[in-house]
Design a protein around this motif. Structure first.
Motif, PDB file in Angstrom:
ATOM      1  N   LYS A  58      11.733  25.326  22.613  1.00  9.52           N
ATOM      2  CA  LYS A  58      11.488  25.595  21.183  1.00  9.52           C
ATOM      3  C   LYS A  58      10.778  26.936  21.031  1.00  9.52           C
ATOM      4  O   LYS A  58      11.183  27.744  20.062  1.00  9.52           O
ATOM      5  CB  LYS A  58      10.230  24.605  20.558  1.00  9.52           C
ATOM      6  N   VAL A  79      13.794  29.623  21.608  1.00  9.91           N
ATOM      7  CA  VAL A  79      14.707  29.667  20.337  1.00  9.91           C
ATOM      8  C   VAL A  79      14.029  30.173  19.205  1.00  9.91           C
ATOM      9  O   VAL A  79      14.625  31.243  18.296  1.00  9.91           O
ATOM     10  CB  VAL A  79      14.919  28.080  19.821  1.00  9.91           C
ATOM     11  N   ASN A  80      12.654  30.123  18.909  1.00  8.07           N
ATOM     12  CA  ASN A  80      11.821  31.000  17.941  1.00  8.07           C
ATOM     13  C   ASN A  80      11.874  32.455  18.424  1.00  8.07           C
ATOM     14  O   ASN A  80      12.036  33.252  17.397  1.00  8.07           O
ATOM     15  CB  ASN A  80      10.450  30.537  17.869  1.00  8.07           C
ATOM     16  N   GLN A  81      11.952  32.690  19.768  1.00 11.74           N
ATOM     17  CA  GLN A  81      11.736  33.996  20.321  1.00 11.74           C
ATOM     18  C   GLN A  81      13.227  35.074  19.661  1.00 11.74           C
ATOM     19  O   GLN A  81      13.177  35.896  19.356  1.00 11.74           O
ATOM     20  CB  GLN A  81      11.536  34.416  21.635  1.00 11.74           C
ATOM     21  N   SER A  82      14.160  34.117  19.959  1.00  8.41           N
ATOM     22  CA  SER A  82      15.595  34.608  19.635  1.00  8.41           C
ATOM     23  C   SER A  82      15.899  34.756  18.339  1.00  8.41           C
ATOM     24  O   SER A  82      16.394  35.784  17.905  1.00  8.41           O
ATOM     25  CB  SER A  82      16.348  33.731  20.475  1.00  8.41           C
ATOM     26  N   GLN A  83      15.337  34.044  17.622  1.00  9.70           N
ATOM     27  CA  GLN A  83      15.549  33.951  15.946  1.00  9.70           C
ATOM     28  C   GLN A  83      14.665  35.255  15.544  1.00  9.70           C
ATOM     29  O   GLN A  83      15.158  35.813  14.581  1.00  9.70           O
ATOM     30  CB  GLN A  83      15.048  32.779  15.342  1.00  9.70           C
ATOM     31  N   ASN A  84      13.287  35.504  16.024  1.00 10.26           N
ATOM     32  CA  ASN A  84      12.642  36.389  15.625  1.00 10.26           C
ATOM     33  C   ASN A  84      13.258  37.839  15.710  1.00 10.26           C
ATOM     34  O   ASN A  84      13.227  38.773  15.177  1.00 10.26           O
ATOM     35  CB  ASN A  84      11.067  36.333  16.211  1.00 10.26           C
ATOM     36  N   GLN A  85      13.918  38.093  17.230  1.00 11.88           N
ATOM     37  CA  GLN A  85      14.738  39.037  17.444  1.00 11.88           C
ATOM     38  C   GLN A  85      15.769  39.569  16.728  1.00 11.88           C
ATOM     39  O   GLN A  85      16.307  40.710  16.461  1.00 11.88           O
ATOM     40  CB  GLN A  85      14.943  39.131  19.142  1.00 11.88           C
ATOM     41  N   SER A  86      16.701  38.399  16.405  1.00  8.58           N
ATOM     42  CA  SER A  86      17.714  38.425  15.683  1.00  8.58           C
ATOM     43  C   SER A  86      17.460  38.850  14.135  1.00  8.58           C
ATOM     44  O   SER A  86      18.030  39.874  13.396  1.00  8.58           O
ATOM     45  CB  SER A  86      18.544  37.471  15.635  1.00  8.58           C
ATOM     46  N   ASN A  87      16.368  38.518  13.669  1.00  9.93           N
ATOM     47  CA  ASN A  87      15.644  38.717  12.342  1.00  9.93           C
ATOM     48  C   ASN A  87      15.091  40.104  11.921  1.00  9.93           C
ATOM     49  O   ASN A  87      15.381  40.794  11.133  1.00  9.93           O
ATOM     50  CB  ASN A  87      14.723  37.925  11.876  1.00  9.93           C
TER      51      ASN A  87
END
Length: 56
Positions: free
Chosen positions: A43, A46-54
């Motif tokens: 989890k 996944v949150n780190q990768s979503q933050n980097q793409s945002n």
């Protein structure tokens, strides 16, 4: 349980204790802990990768 009327004393003739508690095996506890740790780690990843793409 028999009551002695002369002295107000109680005598226990027999006692039966039945326990229905189930204790899990150590390997089951270890497996559950591993699954929880893996879920938390996944989890966070996944949150780190979503933050980097945002941010991009």
């Amino acid at each position: 349980m028999a009551r002695n009327h002369n002295y107000e004393r109680y005598d226990i003739n027999s006692t039966t204790v039945i326990s229905n508690h189930v204790v899990p095996e150590p390997l089951t506890i270890l497996g559950a802990g591993t699954a929880v740790a893996f879920g938390i780690s996944f989890k966070r990843k996944v949150n780190q990768s979503q933050n980097q793409s945002n941010k991009s």
